[in-house]
Design a protein around this motif. Structure first.
Motif, PDB file in Angstrom:
ATOM      1  N   LYS A 179     -11.021  36.665 -39.445  1.00  0.00           N
ATOM      2  CA  LYS A 179     -10.702  35.717 -40.865  1.00  0.00           C
ATOM      3  C   LYS A 179     -12.181  36.085 -41.746  1.00  0.00           C
ATOM      4  CE  LYS A 179     -10.541  31.072 -39.107  1.00  0.00           C
ATOM      5  NZ  LYS A 179     -11.567  29.943 -39.079  1.00  0.00           N
ATOM      6  N   VAL A 180     -13.068  36.170 -41.602  1.00  0.00           N
ATOM      7  CA  VAL A 180     -14.512  36.669 -42.755  1.00  0.00           C
ATOM      8  C   VAL A 180     -13.602  38.182 -42.791  1.00  0.00           C
ATOM      9  CG1 VAL A 180     -16.597  37.137 -42.434  1.00  0.00           C
ATOM     10  CG2 VAL A 180     -15.975  35.603 -41.296  1.00  0.00           C
ATOM     11  N   GLY A 181     -13.177  38.980 -42.388  1.00  0.00           N
ATOM     12  CA  GLY A 181     -12.816  40.003 -42.479  1.00  0.00           C
ATOM     13  C   GLY A 181     -11.771  39.933 -43.881  1.00  0.00           C
ATOM     14  N   LEU A 182     -10.986  38.793 -43.504  1.00  0.00           N
ATOM     15  CA  LEU A 182      -9.818  38.943 -44.822  1.00  0.00           C
ATOM     16  C   LEU A 182      -9.436  38.598 -45.484  1.00  0.00           C
ATOM     17  CD1 LEU A 182      -6.767  39.518 -43.711  1.00  0.00           C
ATOM     18  CD2 LEU A 182      -6.201  37.259 -42.482  1.00  0.00           C
ATOM     19  N   PHE A 183     -11.074  37.011 -45.184  1.00  0.00           N
ATOM     20  CA  PHE A 183     -11.094  35.994 -47.151  1.00  0.00           C
ATOM     21  C   PHE A 183     -12.135  36.692 -47.443  1.00  0.00           C
ATOM     22  CE2 PHE A 183      -8.146  34.122 -44.663  1.00  0.00           C
ATOM     23  CZ  PHE A 183      -6.817  33.626 -45.748  1.00  0.00           C
ATOM     24  N   GLY A 184     -13.510  37.341 -46.777  1.00  0.00           N
ATOM     25  CA  GLY A 184     -14.497  38.142 -47.447  1.00  0.00           C
ATOM     26  C   GLY A 184     -14.376  38.750 -48.676  1.00  0.00           C
ATOM     27  N   PHE A 185     -13.972  38.092 -50.216  1.00  0.00           N
ATOM     28  CA  PHE A 185     -14.027  38.455 -51.268  1.00  0.00           C
ATOM     29  C   PHE A 185     -15.235  39.224 -51.732  1.00  0.00           C
ATOM     30  CE2 PHE A 185      -9.610  38.214 -50.617  1.00  0.00           C
ATOM     31  CZ  PHE A 185      -8.969  38.587 -51.150  1.00  0.00           C
TER      32      PHE A 185
ATOM     33  N   VAL B 266     -14.431  41.839 -37.888  1.00  0.00           N
ATOM     34  CA  VAL B 266     -14.481  42.140 -39.412  1.00  0.00           C
ATOM     35  C   VAL B 266     -14.125  42.871 -39.896  1.00  0.00           C
ATOM     36  CG1 VAL B 266     -17.186  43.033 -39.505  1.00  0.00           C
ATOM     37  CG2 VAL B 266     -16.337  40.955 -40.731  1.00  0.00           C
ATOM     38  N   ALA B 267     -13.441  44.354 -38.385  1.00  0.00           N
ATOM     39  CA  ALA B 267     -13.262  46.025 -39.753  1.00  0.00           C
ATOM     40  C   ALA B 267     -11.977  45.374 -39.530  1.00  0.00           C
ATOM     41  CB  ALA B 267     -14.086  46.154 -38.718  1.00  0.00           C
TER      42      ALA B 267
ATOM     43  N   ALA C  47      -9.284  45.440 -43.353  1.00  0.00           N
ATOM     44  CA  ALA C  47      -9.478  46.451 -43.552  1.00  0.00           C
ATOM     45  C   ALA C  47      -8.080  47.263 -43.105  1.00  0.00           C
ATOM     46  CB  ALA C  47     -10.470  46.813 -43.345  1.00  0.00           C
TER      47      ALA C  47
END
Lengths: 201, 180
Positions: free
Chosen positions: A11-17, A81-82, A85
């Protein structure tokens, strides 16, 4: 636990703008449901991650995964988290021009940009209490040793204050050194860590 | 980090020229996730496909992963040490300082009118005061940005159509009618 770690960090990797610091609060929110990491521990992780090389979010993910479920947990969190990407980049890199010139994509990015400041502000709130009113205050041992009368004088004032005055001085010094005197952030952080170590708790 | 990357990718390896590099960086900064991971994935993908992106990403993650694990182990072995406690307290305060600086610097770059200030305050209030999940807040602002782009895009199109109409009437009205 592994699945929780993986999905939260995905979720962090997907929404971490918005880069490292904007992701900090997102990480904090994502792990609340399953990991028992105190705000103080979390702030320690963020602080160490800022003086170690490598991306902040990767460092924090490794820390939290390790704390929650050992070395395998660290691996799961970091891969989580990766992973987004790969999917996103493999799509975008095929149509770089379209992506850059698409009005809607640009609109999305300009929508999220000012909100990023709010995200970092929320991260600051998460870090504030552990940073300036945490357990283990700087300099208490020294004040005791010198034997300052704790009921009066500067020593007593520092010991009895609801917030950690030495920490606040370090906070202000950090901001002034970097913002006004253009000192390198990592160097300033290391100096502040050394001052803390010299004074002890 | 970026100067180091530029040095490696543009000058040492010659994989991309400077303009391409700037393009790639600006796209990767806009994408969600960790910028360094996005860059590694992107560059790996462009050079050697999926396998290249996997290799490049592992390359950028692995050193941090090992360093952090070592530090975490070190921490576990030293418990309740006054000096370590002091160092961490100093670092926590300084780390908060870095966050404050990031807000100041970003605000001076991004704030260009009342709407951007309002957006920043709203996102902060939703997360910090009303405890709305950060993911939802991010989605809200993405949707607002996209909607705004669609609406202003339509307005431009309408304006173009009107202009076209006027031109049509002015210059060659017959052609269009014949086509119809």
């Amino acid at each position: 636990m592994y699945l929780n770690l993986f999905t939260s960090f995905m979720k962090v990797g997907l929404f971490g703008f918005g880069g490292g610091l904007a992701i900090v609060r997102l990480i904090y929110d994502s792990i609340q449901d399953f990991a028992s990491i105190t705000p103080q521990e979390f702030t320690n992780f963020v602080a160490i991650s800022q003086i170690t090389p490598g991306p902040l979010a990767i460092n924090v993910a490794t820390f939290i995964g390790n704390e929650a479920a050992g070395i395998l947990g660290a691996a799961v969190a970091t891969i989580g988290v990766a992973l987004p990407a790969f999917i996103i980049v493999s799509i975008v890199s095929r149509m770089l021009d379209k992506f850059q010139n698409n009005k809607i994509v640009q609109g999305m990015l300009s929508g999220i940009k000012p909100a990023t400041i709010g995200l970092i502000g929320a991260a600051a709130v998460t870090l504030t209490i552990p940073a300036i009113a945490g357990e283990g205050r700087i300099g208490m041992g020294i004040i005791d040793k010198i034997g300052v009368d704790t009921a009066a004088g500067i020593g007593g004032f520092i010991q009895n204050s609801p917030v950690d005055i030495v920490s606040i001085l370090i906070l202000i010094a950090t901001i002034v050194l970097i913002q006004k005197f253009n000192k390198r952030p990592i160097a300033v952080l290391i100096v502040m860590g050394c001052i803390g170590a010299l004074l002890g708790v | 980090m970026l100067p180091l990357l530029r040095q490696t990718i543009v000058e040492d390896k010659g994989w991309f020229d400077n303009d391409e590099f700037i393009d790639i960086v600006s796209v990767c900064q806009g994408l969600p996730g960790v910028v360094a991971v996005n860059l590694a994935t992107f560059i790996g993908f462009r050079k050697r496909g999926l396998l290249g992106s996997v290799v490049a990403t592992f390359g950028v993650i692995l050193p941090s992963f090992i360093i952090i694990l070592l530090i975490a182990r070190g921490f576990a072995s030293i418990d309740d040490n006054s000096y370590l406690g002091g160092a961490m307290a100093g670092l926590r305060a300084a780390a908060l300082g870095l966050v404050v600086i990031a807000i100041i610097q970003l605000a001076s770059k991004v704030f260009d009118g009342p709407w951007s200030v309002l957006a920043a305050i709203t996102s902060f209030a939703l997360i910090a005061l009303f405890k709305v999940n950060t993911v939802y807040v991010i989605i809200i602002f993405i949707v607002i940005g996209a909607t705004n782009a669609v609406i202003s895009g339509r307005r431009i199109k309408k304006a173009d159509i009107k202009k076209a109409d006027i031109k049509e009437k002015d210059s060659e009205p017959s052609v269009e009618r014949e086509v119809k």
